[in-house]
Write an enzyme that holds these catalytic residues in place. Structure first.
Site, short mmCIF file in Angstrom:
data_model
loop_
_atom_site.label_atom_id
_atom_site.label_comp_id
_atom_site.label_asym_id
_atom_site.label_seq_id
_atom_site.Cartn_x
_atom_site.Cartn_y
_atom_site.Cartn_z
N ASP A 107 -8.73 -4.96 0.69
CA ASP A 107 -8.45 -5.37 2.51
C ASP A 107 -8.64 -4.23 3.46
OD1 ASP A 107 -5.36 -5.84 2.13
OD2 ASP A 107 -6.17 -6.27 3.70
N ASP A 110 -4.43 -1.04 1.29
CA ASP A 110 -3.08 -1.14 0.27
C ASP A 110 -4.22 -1.42 -0.63
OD1 ASP A 110 -4.02 -3.50 1.33
OD2 ASP A 110 -2.51 -4.15 2.31
N TYR A 259 -1.91 -13.17 4.10
CA TYR A 259 -3.36 -14.12 5.14
C TYR A 259 -3.65 -15.63 5.05
CZ TYR A 259 -5.58 -9.35 5.15
OH TYR A 259 -5.92 -8.22 5.85
N GLU A 520 -3.99 1.23 11.17
CA GLU A 520 -4.83 0.64 9.78
C GLU A 520 -6.28 0.47 10.76
OE1 GLU A 520 -3.00 -1.64 5.71
OE2 GLU A 520 -1.85 -2.31 7.34
#
Length: 566
Positions: A107, A110, A259, A520
């Site tokens: 995603d 990571d 999430y 990120e």
């Protein structure tokens, strides 16, 4: 240990989205070397000078956007892989559970494969490919767009092992964040988690059904057998999600800190129903969206955000499209679809700043001093890119309605300010795209690899460590922190096309690998911009041809622009 992403990825639910004003991000520090700009003061005059001298290249942005998805691939990479610093990874995913879960996308920075944001990413890629197919083709990126979509849908088909079983996640954020490794060296848990009849996940099933239904439209002409397969799985997943209702984060504890489905599952079921209606034309899917509109909040929530979690604005825009294009079946549900349309217009007017009322959550989306739409401090550019997409799509729907109606222009009427023409919506979308690409107070592109200056210390494991192909020596879990995470130098690998979290409400940004709130990048930041960049690229080429007197300069370096003046 890399801190968890609970705040970065979790969005507020509808109540929070409407009522809360989140704390402002602390002022960023000053320039930190390496050529990357961070929080430096910029005068308006210098900004204007920079804008004047640098044209925005939407074609390059589109190409890099699609390249980014190749960097995020998990599994066995194909021979045509263009991101050469990546290698095979996650080749035993699912083995522990006796299923093949190799493939899909990581995603962000990571190595967890989170099903909900991955499915939303593919839905947005597919929506862009449907609505702006001619634009993507004209830019020469249609093949890469299909590859990006199919890399996700192939995985979704694998993960849907039984009609009422879907594998939701591979890996978990907690153990993953203890390590800083390349995906090729991964030693973290690859435990897989699933939803089923006893452990439901209507939000995940619904979003995946939406992604597969949208993708089936994309592949209908080029690969009808594959399109049929995708639609079959989409219909089964929708039935699964609707028959066995429940939130997936109630069934899988491991997703709650990363999430969590804060908005619940009702928006995803409406979203899936409308995508299945668009893919099949079947009246029962539209009837579902109409019958459940009030119960599921589709005509109740007036939103100021659209994201991987909160789909209501997307649902409302899809419903409004049916009315604008005069769909015969839509006339049977005109009253409820008009309510959907009113909520869609609230979102669009909020972005334009033309709702009555105050800032974020009470009427309008806030703006930074530099003009960026601002929803919240953590990864704000995800909301910018999704807003840019809905503005671009709705602009197209209004233009089509005007062209086919024969009764003059179709306008967006907001509570405050003049009616908005399609060009007004597109202008706002373009301003947000331009902001991302460097027309902002810091003169910094927030798309990695685009322009002269962009973030070089992106919070991304693979990009921040020497490529496995260049140095195959194993890098352990903590060794990555010791040798790579903490060093102040630029990443050795450029994560081209990644759109990072971006600046705060004051247009401040600190390019630091540890500043994961801002540095990120996520797949769902970039996915909506594929369609936006394709549309803007074609329009820019048309404008260039018009400025040249409409002459098609065959046999020159401007052949692409010439294509548009046929």
């Amino acid at each position: 240990m890399t801190p968890g992403r609970a705040g970065r990825t979790r969005t507020a639910g509808p109540r929070a989205a409407l009522l809360l004003l989140l704390p402002l991000l602390l002022a960023s520090s000053s320039h930190s070397g390496g050529g990357a700009v961070v929080g430096a003061a910029v005068t308006s005059s210098s900004w204007e000078e920079e804008e004047a001298e640098a044209a925005v290249d939407y074609g390059a942005a589109l190409s890099k956007s699609l390249l980014y998805f190749e960097a995020q691939r998990s599994g066995r990479l194909p021979h045509g892989q263009r991101v050469a610093w990546r290698g095979h990874s996650g080749l035993t995913d699912g083995l522990q559970q006796g299923v093949d879960l190799v493939g899909g996308y990581y995603d962000a920075g990571d190595h967890v494969k989170f099903g909900l944001p991955m499915a939303f990413t593919v839905t947005m890629l597919a929506w862009g490919a449907i609505d702006f197919a001619d634009d993507v083709r004209a830019a020469g990126e249609w093949g890469h767009a299909l590859e990006a979509i199919k890399w996700g849908t192939d995985y979704f088909v694998k993960a849907h092992t039984e009609p009422f079983v879907y594998w939701a996640e591979v890996g978990d954020g907690d153990t993953d964040h203890y390590c800083w490794q390349r995906p090729e060296d991964m030693t973290t848990s690859r435990q897989a988690y699933r939803i089923d009849k006893d452990n439901p996940g209507s939000d995940l099933a619904g979003e995946t059904a939406a992604a597969l239904a949208a993708a089936s439209i994309v592949f209908r002409r080029s690969n009808p057998h594959y399109a049929h397969l995708l639609l079959h799985h989409a219909q089964q997943l929708f039935e699964f999600g609707d028959r066995h209702r429940g939130a997936y984060d109630s069934s899988i504890a491991e997703v709650r800190s990363y999430y969590a489905s804060v908005s619940g599952y009702r928006d995803e079921l409406l979203w899936a129903a409308l995508w299945l209606h668009r893919a099949t034309g079947r009246a029962d899917y539209l009837r579902y969206a109409a019958d459940k509109a009030e119960e599921f909040g589709g005509v109740g929530w007036a939103m100021t955000e659209f994201s991987w979690d909160v789909k209501y604005a997307g649902v409302q825009v899809l419903a409004a499209k049916l009315l604008l294009e005069g769909d015969p079946e839509a006339q049977r549900h005109r009253a409820v679809l008009e309510q959907y349309k009113a909520k869609a217009e609230h979102y669009l007017c909020a972005c334009l700043g033309r709702n009555a009322g105050g800032g974020n959550g009470t009427g309008n989306v806030e703006r930074s001093p530099g003009g960026m739409l601002y929803v919240r401090q953590w990864n704000n550019l995800q909301y910018v890119s999704s807003a840019a997409f809905l503005l671009t799509a709705y602009s197209s729907y209004l233009s089509s309605a005007s062209a086919s109606g024969g009764g003059g222009a179709t306008l967006l009427r907001c509570p405050a300010g003049p009616p908005a023409a399609p060009s007004d919506l597109l202008a706002l979308a373009r301003s947000q795209a331009d902001y991302i690409l460097g027309r902002n107070p810091l003169r910094l592109s927030y798309m990695v690899g685009y322009g002269r200056r962009y973030p070089v210390r992106v919070h991304h494991r693979g990009a921040s460590i020497v490529a496995h192909k260049a140095n195959s020596r194993f890098i352990g879990c903590m060794q990555g922190f010791d040798d790579w995470f903490g060093r102040g130098r630029a990443n050795p690998n450029v994560l081209a096309g990644a759109i990072v979290g971006g600046p705060n409400c004051r247009d401040e940004f600190r390019d630091d690998r540890g500043n994961y709130m801002q540095t990120e990048a996520c797949t769902y930041n970039t996915a909506p911009m594929v369609g936006v960049f394709a549309r803007l690229h074609r329009l820019a080429a048309t404008e260039a041809a018009a400025a040249d007197g409409g002459r098609c300069r065959r046999g020159t370096a401007d052949d692409e622009a010439a294509e548009y003046c046929r």
